[in-house]
Design a protein around this motif. Structure first.
Motif, PDB file in Angstrom:
ATOM      1  N   THR A 197      41.948  34.189  65.263  1.00 22.62           N
ATOM      2  CA  THR A 197      40.695  34.256  64.308  1.00 22.62           C
ATOM      3  C   THR A 197      39.489  34.006  64.844  1.00 22.62           C
ATOM      4  O   THR A 197      39.370  34.115  66.183  1.00 22.62           O
ATOM      5  CB  THR A 197      40.976  32.906  63.490  1.00 22.62           C
ATOM      6  OG1 THR A 197      40.548  31.933  64.238  1.00 22.62           O
ATOM      7  CG2 THR A 197      42.185  32.682  62.738  1.00 22.62           C
ATOM      8  N   CYS A 198      38.274  33.963  64.215  1.00 17.63           N
ATOM      9  CA  CYS A 198      37.045  34.066  64.609  1.00 17.63           C
ATOM     10  C   CYS A 198      36.725  32.894  65.620  1.00 17.63           C
ATOM     11  O   CYS A 198      35.668  32.864  66.371  1.00 17.63           O
ATOM     12  CB  CYS A 198      36.101  34.014  63.590  1.00 17.63           C
ATOM     13  SG  CYS A 198      36.346  32.651  62.553  1.00 17.63           S
ATOM     14  N   HIS A 252      43.217  37.162  53.461  1.00 18.17           N
ATOM     15  CA  HIS A 252      43.265  36.554  52.065  1.00 18.17           C
ATOM     16  C   HIS A 252      43.982  37.598  51.211  1.00 18.17           C
ATOM     17  O   HIS A 252      43.493  38.395  50.360  1.00 18.17           O
ATOM     18  CB  HIS A 252      41.779  36.244  51.548  1.00 18.17           C
ATOM     19  CG  HIS A 252      41.161  35.338  52.118  1.00 18.17           C
ATOM     20  ND1 HIS A 252      41.326  33.920  51.841  1.00 18.17           N
ATOM     21  CD2 HIS A 252      40.226  35.078  53.262  1.00 18.17           C
ATOM     22  CE1 HIS A 252      40.555  32.870  52.439  1.00 18.17           C
ATOM     23  NE2 HIS A 252      39.918  33.674  53.350  1.00 18.17           N
ATOM     24  N   HIS A 281      32.590  40.541  60.114  1.00 15.61           N
ATOM     25  CA  HIS A 281      33.643  39.138  59.865  1.00 15.61           C
ATOM     26  C   HIS A 281      33.853  39.260  58.370  1.00 15.61           C
ATOM     27  O   HIS A 281      35.168  39.286  58.108  1.00 15.61           O
ATOM     28  CB  HIS A 281      32.674  37.904  60.231  1.00 15.61           C
ATOM     29  CG  HIS A 281      33.541  36.790  60.273  1.00 15.61           C
ATOM     30  ND1 HIS A 281      33.279  35.521  60.945  1.00 15.61           N
ATOM     31  CD2 HIS A 281      34.931  36.502  59.723  1.00 15.61           C
ATOM     32  CE1 HIS A 281      34.247  34.682  60.791  1.00 15.61           C
ATOM     33  NE2 HIS A 281      35.291  35.381  60.207  1.00 15.61           N
ATOM     34  N   LYS A 282      33.029  39.148  57.480  1.00 13.58           N
ATOM     35  CA  LYS A 282      33.516  38.852  56.135  1.00 13.58           C
ATOM     36  C   LYS A 282      33.890  40.155  55.296  1.00 13.58           C
ATOM     37  O   LYS A 282      34.370  39.901  54.215  1.00 13.58           O
ATOM     38  CB  LYS A 282      32.228  38.060  55.285  1.00 13.58           C
ATOM     39  CG  LYS A 282      32.164  36.764  55.827  1.00 13.58           C
ATOM     40  CD  LYS A 282      33.415  35.919  55.662  1.00 13.58           C
ATOM     41  CE  LYS A 282      33.519  34.699  56.396  1.00 13.58           C
ATOM     42  NZ  LYS A 282      34.925  33.860  55.953  1.00 13.58           N
ATOM     43  N   GLY A 311      37.772  23.724  55.192  1.00  6.06           N
ATOM     44  CA  GLY A 311      39.002  24.018  55.763  1.00  6.06           C
ATOM     45  C   GLY A 311      38.921  25.114  56.664  1.00  6.06           C
ATOM     46  O   GLY A 311      40.190  25.622  57.057  1.00  6.06           O
ATOM     47  N   TYR A 312      37.810  25.459  57.144  1.00 12.48           N
ATOM     48  CA  TYR A 312      38.020  26.742  58.197  1.00 12.48           C
ATOM     49  C   TYR A 312      37.453  26.535  59.343  1.00 12.48           C
ATOM     50  O   TYR A 312      36.840  25.480  59.854  1.00 12.48           O
ATOM     51  CB  TYR A 312      36.930  28.014  57.429  1.00 12.48           C
ATOM     52  CG  TYR A 312      35.649  27.777  57.251  1.00 12.48           C
ATOM     53  CD1 TYR A 312      35.374  28.201  55.748  1.00 12.48           C
ATOM     54  CD2 TYR A 312      34.728  27.460  57.977  1.00 12.48           C
ATOM     55  CE1 TYR A 312      34.073  27.970  55.412  1.00 12.48           C
ATOM     56  CE2 TYR A 312      33.356  27.276  57.660  1.00 12.48           C
ATOM     57  CZ  TYR A 312      33.093  27.584  56.323  1.00 12.48           C
ATOM     58  OH  TYR A 312      31.975  27.451  56.030  1.00 12.48           O
ATOM     59  N   VAL A 313      37.781  27.304  60.552  1.00 16.99           N
ATOM     60  CA  VAL A 313      37.826  27.273  61.883  1.00 16.99           C
ATOM     61  C   VAL A 313      36.571  28.214  62.249  1.00 16.99           C
ATOM     62  O   VAL A 313      36.525  29.240  61.322  1.00 16.99           O
ATOM     63  CB  VAL A 313      38.926  27.482  62.835  1.00 16.99           C
ATOM     64  CG1 VAL A 313      40.038  26.664  62.611  1.00 16.99           C
ATOM     65  CG2 VAL A 313      39.468  28.821  62.503  1.00 16.99           C
ATOM     66  N   TRP A 367      39.603  42.752  65.743  1.00 18.80           N
ATOM     67  CA  TRP A 367      40.729  42.797  64.529  1.00 18.80           C
ATOM     68  C   TRP A 367      41.151  44.219  63.996  1.00 18.80           C
ATOM     69  O   TRP A 367      41.928  44.507  63.620  1.00 18.80           O
ATOM     70  CB  TRP A 367      40.166  42.208  63.344  1.00 18.80           C
ATOM     71  CG  TRP A 367      39.872  40.557  63.514  1.00 18.80           C
ATOM     72  CD1 TRP A 367      40.671  39.787  64.449  1.00 18.80           C
ATOM     73  CD2 TRP A 367      39.165  39.660  62.998  1.00 18.80           C
ATOM     74  NE1 TRP A 367      40.443  38.506  64.445  1.00 18.80           N
ATOM     75  CE2 TRP A 367      39.494  38.436  63.253  1.00 18.80           C
ATOM     76  CE3 TRP A 367      38.290  39.586  61.877  1.00 18.80           C
ATOM     77  CZ2 TRP A 367      38.795  37.038  62.812  1.00 18.80           C
ATOM     78  CZ3 TRP A 367      37.939  38.565  61.236  1.00 18.80           C
ATOM     79  CH2 TRP A 367      38.038  37.514  61.974  1.00 18.80           C
TER      80      TRP A 367
HETATM   81  N1  GSH Z   1      31.406  30.937  57.704  1.00 19.56           N
HETATM   82  C1  GSH Z   1      32.353  30.305  58.707  1.00 19.56           C
HETATM   83  C2  GSH Z   1      33.652  31.229  58.462  1.00 19.56           C
HETATM   84  C3  GSH Z   1      34.802  30.978  59.257  1.00 19.56           C
HETATM   85  C4  GSH Z   1      35.870  31.661  58.823  1.00 19.56           C
HETATM   86  O1  GSH Z   1      36.102  32.628  58.066  1.00 19.56           O
HETATM   87  N2  GSH Z   1      36.875  31.234  59.344  1.00 19.56           N
HETATM   88  C5  GSH Z   1      38.435  31.693  58.921  1.00 19.56           C
HETATM   89  C6  GSH Z   1      39.074  32.175  60.035  1.00 19.56           C
HETATM   90  S1  GSH Z   1      38.355  33.630  60.833  1.00 19.56           S
HETATM   91  C7  GSH Z   1      39.123  30.650  58.440  1.00 19.56           C
HETATM   92  O2  GSH Z   1      39.602  29.515  59.052  1.00 19.56           O
HETATM   93  N3  GSH Z   1      39.827  30.907  57.203  1.00 19.56           N
HETATM   94  C8  GSH Z   1      40.433  29.672  56.551  1.00 19.56           C
HETATM   95  C9  GSH Z   1      40.067  29.990  54.960  1.00 19.56           C
HETATM   96  O3  GSH Z   1      39.141  30.629  54.696  1.00 19.56           O
HETATM   97  O4  GSH Z   1      40.851  29.187  54.590  1.00 19.56           O
HETATM   98  C10 GSH Z   1      31.921  30.850  60.117  1.00 19.56           C
HETATM   99  O5  GSH Z   1      31.315  31.908  60.108  1.00 19.56           O
HETATM  100  O6  GSH Z   1      32.242  30.115  60.919  1.00 19.56           O
END
Ligand code: GSH
Length: 214
Positions: free
Chosen positions: A9-10, A117, A108-109, A52-54, A167
């Motif tokens: 992941t990111c 997702h 990224h998004k 809940g994100y990394v 990716w």
């Molecule tokens: N806005 C956050 C987004 C981070 C993000 O999208 N992380 C993803 C992995 S690349 C994640 O953990 N997704 C889990 C989820 O959305 O539930 C950033 O840029 O750090």
């Protein structure tokens, strides 16, 4: 310092930067998803990261950062001699932020809907894939003229771009139309720091069981 991460992941971007800086942060693997948990102890990850994100960076004094571009800039700014980011306040720094914002919001998004997702379904994924093409072409044109995102030297923007554009390969997208980007991914992937970060994440996953989903 602790880096909360999930393989592939990111969060790989700040991990690369930690390796570039020679910082031996503790790696804490997270199983992302509807009920995100810290793999080692099963702690609800939302106690740390509200959504809940990394990635998430926990400093030694307990302070927390949980947006990738903020984490990248924080790490670079703690080590100005590393040259991983131009000085705050300079025009070059704003250019860096322009690239980080582009990678975050335009790449990224756009990858996220069909990579992480599946609940979005096929249609948004197909639209995202279509919209990525001109953005990858733009990056490709830039990299045809520049070895790195900021020109001649590796910066935090390269750690981020490598992670996100990589990716495309994971998704088996055809990169033939983007030869400069393709070559860039090869070249950055050969950096010792990138290989080391990958090796550490693989080893970490071997020590503790691989999460069911990522
Ligand atoms: N806005 C956050 C987004 C981070 C993000 O999208 N992380 C993803 C992995 S690349 C994640 O953990 N997704 C889990 C989820 O959305 O539930 C950033 O840029 O750090």
């Amino acid at each position: 310092m602790k880096l909360y991460y999930t393989p592939h992941t990111c969060s790989f971007a700040p991990h690369i930067v930690l390796r570039e800086l020679g910082i031996d942060a503790e790696l804490r693997r997270v199983r992302i998803g509807p009920d995100p948990v810290v793999a080692a102890d099963g702690r609800d990850f939302r106690e740390l990261s509200p959504l809940g994100y990394v990635p998430l960076l926990e400093l030694d004094d307990g302070r927390i950062l949980h947006e990738g571009v903020a984490i990248l800039q924080y790490l670079a700014d703690q080590h100005p001699d590393s040259d991983l980011a131009p000085a705050p306040g300079s025009f070059e720094r704003i250019e860096l932020q322009q690239w980080l914002t582009f990678i975050s919001s335009e790449l990224h998004k756009l990858f996220s809907p069909w990579l992480f997702h599946p609940e979005y379904g096929d249609a948004p994924g197909a639209v995202a894939r279509e919209r990525l093409q001109p953005r990858l072409a733009y990056i490709d044109r830039h990299l045809a003229q520049n070895a790195y995102v900021l020109g001649k030297t590796f910066s935090i923007a390269d750690a981020y771009l490598y992670t996100i554009a990589g990716w495309a390969r994971a998704l088996k997208m055809d990169l033939h139309p983007y030869p400069a980007l393709d070559a860039y991914l090869d070249r950055i992937g050969q950096r010792d720091t990138v290989r080391d970060a990958l090796r550490r994440e693989r080893e970490d996953a071997r020590v503790k069981p691989e999460p069911a989903s990522a």
